[in-house]
Design a protein around this motif. Structure first.
Motif, PDB file in Angstrom:
ATOM      1  N   ASP A 114       0.759  -1.122  -0.113  1.00 44.03           N
ATOM      2  CA  ASP A 114       0.056  -0.069   0.131  1.00 44.03           C
ATOM      3  C   ASP A 114       0.833   1.417   0.110  1.00 44.03           C
ATOM      4  N   PHE A 115       2.180   1.238  -0.034  1.00 45.48           N
ATOM      5  CA  PHE A 115       3.125   2.261   0.179  1.00 45.48           C
ATOM      6  C   PHE A 115       2.944   3.241  -0.984  1.00 45.48           C
ATOM      7  N   TYR A 116       2.606   4.444  -0.907  1.00 42.58           N
ATOM      8  CA  TYR A 116       2.371   5.302  -2.244  1.00 42.58           C
ATOM      9  C   TYR A 116       3.627   6.341  -2.315  1.00 42.58           C
ATOM     10  N   LEU A 117       3.857   6.730  -3.345  1.00 43.45           N
ATOM     11  CA  LEU A 117       4.886   7.899  -3.877  1.00 43.45           C
ATOM     12  C   LEU A 117       4.112   9.043  -4.179  1.00 43.45           C
ATOM     13  N   SER A 118       4.230  10.109  -3.558  1.00 48.68           N
ATOM     14  CA  SER A 118       3.618  11.223  -3.876  1.00 48.68           C
ATOM     15  C   SER A 118       4.600  12.182  -4.868  1.00 48.68           C
ATOM     16  N   ILE A 119       4.065  12.634  -5.955  1.00 44.58           N
ATOM     17  CA  ILE A 119       4.686  13.239  -6.826  1.00 44.58           C
ATOM     18  C   ILE A 119       4.201  14.621  -7.192  1.00 44.58           C
ATOM     19  N   ASN A 120       5.193  15.796  -7.271  1.00 45.32           N
ATOM     20  CA  ASN A 120       4.676  16.932  -7.661  1.00 45.32           C
ATOM     21  C   ASN A 120       4.629  17.208  -9.129  1.00 45.32           C
ATOM     22  N   VAL A 121       3.271  17.834  -9.343  1.00 46.04           N
ATOM     23  CA  VAL A 121       3.042  18.167 -10.795  1.00 46.04           C
ATOM     24  C   VAL A 121       2.600  19.618 -10.894  1.00 46.04           C
ATOM     25  N   SER A 122       3.445  20.197 -11.695  1.00 51.09           N
ATOM     26  CA  SER A 122       3.292  21.586 -11.927  1.00 51.09           C
ATOM     27  C   SER A 122       2.078  21.962 -12.824  1.00 51.09           C
ATOM     28  N   ALA A 123       1.531  23.202 -12.549  1.00 45.46           N
ATOM     29  CA  ALA A 123       0.332  23.529 -13.081  1.00 45.46           C
ATOM     30  C   ALA A 123       0.389  23.222 -14.467  1.00 45.46           C
ATOM     31  N   LYS A 124       1.404  23.728 -15.318  1.00 44.18           N
ATOM     32  CA  LYS A 124       1.747  23.866 -16.464  1.00 44.18           C
ATOM     33  C   LYS A 124       1.559  22.323 -17.136  1.00 44.18           C
ATOM     34  N   ALA A 150       0.454   9.294  -5.860  1.00 51.66           N
ATOM     35  CA  ALA A 150      -0.402  10.337  -5.473  1.00 51.66           C
ATOM     36  C   ALA A 150       0.178  11.642  -6.391  1.00 51.66           C
ATOM     37  N   LEU A 151      -0.576  12.497  -6.802  1.00 53.47           N
ATOM     38  CA  LEU A 151      -0.228  13.485  -7.531  1.00 53.47           C
ATOM     39  C   LEU A 151      -0.463  14.966  -6.609  1.00 53.47           C
ATOM     40  N   GLU A 152       0.934  15.597  -6.411  1.00 57.20           N
ATOM     41  CA  GLU A 152       0.398  16.897  -5.477  1.00 57.20           C
ATOM     42  C   GLU A 152       0.365  18.046  -6.740  1.00 57.20           C
ATOM     43  N   MET A 153      -0.902  18.940  -6.563  1.00 54.30           N
ATOM     44  CA  MET A 153      -0.757  20.179  -6.940  1.00 54.30           C
ATOM     45  C   MET A 153      -1.496  21.213  -6.476  1.00 54.30           C
ATOM     46  N   THR A 154      -1.142  22.104  -6.752  1.00 53.01           N
ATOM     47  CA  THR A 154      -1.529  23.523  -6.159  1.00 53.01           C
ATOM     48  C   THR A 154      -3.034  23.857  -6.280  1.00 53.01           C
ATOM     49  N   GLU A 155      -3.287  24.677  -5.489  1.00 53.83           N
ATOM     50  CA  GLU A 155      -4.594  25.355  -5.452  1.00 53.83           C
ATOM     51  C   GLU A 155      -4.909  26.126  -6.559  1.00 53.83           C
ATOM     52  N   SER A 156      -3.906  26.546  -7.180  1.00 54.73           N
ATOM     53  CA  SER A 156      -4.056  27.336  -8.606  1.00 54.73           C
ATOM     54  C   SER A 156      -4.497  26.782  -9.408  1.00 54.73           C
ATOM     55  N   VAL A 157      -4.486  25.446  -9.558  1.00 52.70           N
ATOM     56  CA  VAL A 157      -4.833  24.625 -10.590  1.00 52.70           C
ATOM     57  C   VAL A 157      -6.563  24.709 -10.739  1.00 52.70           C
ATOM     58  N   MET A 158      -6.979  24.962  -9.549  1.00 50.46           N
ATOM     59  CA  MET A 158      -8.548  24.696  -9.214  1.00 50.46           C
ATOM     60  C   MET A 158      -9.387  25.872  -9.606  1.00 50.46           C
ATOM     61  N   VAL A 159      -8.819  26.865 -10.099  1.00 52.72           N
ATOM     62  CA  VAL A 159      -9.581  28.028 -10.238  1.00 52.72           C
ATOM     63  C   VAL A 159     -10.765  27.970 -11.213  1.00 52.72           C
ATOM     64  N   ASP A 160     -10.551  27.197 -12.357  1.00 54.07           N
ATOM     65  CA  ASP A 160     -11.490  27.268 -13.468  1.00 54.07           C
ATOM     66  C   ASP A 160     -11.661  25.591 -13.605  1.00 54.07           C
ATOM     67  N   ASN A 161     -13.109  25.293 -13.521  1.00 51.95           N
ATOM     68  CA  ASN A 161     -13.110  23.942 -13.742  1.00 51.95           C
ATOM     69  C   ASN A 161     -14.088  23.739 -15.100  1.00 51.95           C
TER      70      ASN A 161
END
Ligand code: C2E
Ligand code: MG
Ligand code: MG
Ligand code: MG
Length: 294
Positions: A114-124, A150-161
């Motif tokens: 169940d071990f998971y790797l969390s990877i940063n994803v840039s908004a671009k 897991a993919l880590e993204m910042t709140e800035s990605v979530m402005v527009d759905n």
């Protein structure tokens, strides 16, 4: 600093450009080269089950050791990669390297199922419509189950759905990977997106953890984040936990996962395996005894 002499070298910029601009261009050129050479590597920082002290996952954090300057912080070069149009290449490299590592650790028993790797994803990266397809192919290639990423993204990605990024986020979630909001609480995008987007968890920014104990408001904010996350069935990870009192306060608020120097910094893969082998405490005690010469 800049090597002098030689045609095509940086001295050409000295006369006409400010140091900062020149510095940026030098770093960009060097980063392009580093992507081709072996100057980049990935460090792993454990995500800890606060109750048991075991690593349930790790965050993959890119590292760049410049041949002359030594280590350069990702806080410095990731934004340069974004501006220079290199973040796609950089992100692809980090993700593939991390998945290859996870695959090896799963095979040799360093980590459990169940071990998971969390990877940063840039908004671009999320504006690239192919991104979910690429990730999906890589999961198959490296035989990594989606729940182990897991993919880590910042709140800035979530402005527009409605845009491409939103579609990408939904498609990624459909693959079965976890989606975490990084640096949670530092954006200014409101909270509505947590219901509109298929987010699975939040990472409480270090700035709130620092204030715990000293600053009553920081405590209230963390408490509110936990309450909200529980109501929305989101997982909560506290970033930047450095002290035992911080850990204890977080635990009393109901935070179950922590990340920070209290447990360990991001380290090279071999050191991660030694310190955080699924054998857990036993492996750590053994390593400490070796270090102490026992
Ligand atoms: P982040 O994703 O929020 O990562 C957490 C940062 O906090 C890491 O810094 C980590 O080393 C640091 N940290 C962890 N525990 C503690 C602690 O207890 N105290 C303190 N003071 N710091 C702690 P790092 O590795 O320098 O990375 C900085 C940022 O660079 C990351 O912040 C992330 O935004 C970005 N980054 C790193 N790797 C990648 C990558 O592969 N892709 C992208 N797009 N961005 C990356
Ligand atoms: Mg992160
Ligand atoms: Mg973070
Ligand atoms: Mg951060």
């Amino acid at each position: 600093q800049a090597k002098s002499g030689g045609p095509g070298n940086t001295t050409i910029f000295d006369v006409s450009m400010h140091d900062e601009v020149r510095e940026r261009i030098e770093l960009e050129v060097a980063l392009r080269r580093a992507l081709g050479d072996n100057d980049l590597w990935v460090a792993y920082q454990p995500l800890i089950d606060i109750e048991t002290g075991r690593a349930i996952g790790a965050e993959a954090l890119v590292r760049w050791t410049h041949p002359e300057r030594g280590p350069i912080s990702p806080a410095e070069f990731v934004p340069i990669a974004e501006d220079a149009g290199l973040i796609g290449m950089l992100g692809d490299w980090v993700r593939q390297e991390a998945l290859r590592q996870l695959s090896a650790w799963r095979a040799d028993g360093t980590v459990d199922d169940d071990f998971y790797l969390s990877i940063n994803v840039s908004a671009k990266q999320l504006t690239e419509p192919n991104f979910p397809l690429v990730v999906s192919a890589e999961l198959l290639e490296f035989k990594v189950p989606p729940r182990c990423v897991a993919l880590e993204m910042t709140e800035s990605v979530m402005v527009d759905n409605t845009g491409t990024s939103a579609r990408t986020v939904f498609e990624l979630r459909e693959l079965g990977v976890k989606l975490l909001i990084d640096d949670f609480g530092t954006g200014f995008s409101g909270l509505g997106y947590l219901r509109r987007f298929p987010v699975t968890g939040v990472k409480i920014d270090r700035s709130f953890v620092i204030g715990l104990g000293a600053d009553e408001e920081a405590g209230e904010i963390v408490r509110a984040i936990v309450a909200m996350s529980q109501a929305l069935r989101l997982s909560v990870i506290a970033e930047g936990v450095e002290t035992r009192p911080q850990r204890d306060t977080l635990a009393s608020f109901g935070v179950t996962i922590g990340q920070g120097w209290l447990w360990g910094p991001a380290v090279a893969p071999a050191d991660f395996a030694t310190a955080w082998h699924a054998g857990g405490a036993a492996a750590q005690i053994a390593a400490a005894q070796i270090a102490a010469g026992q």
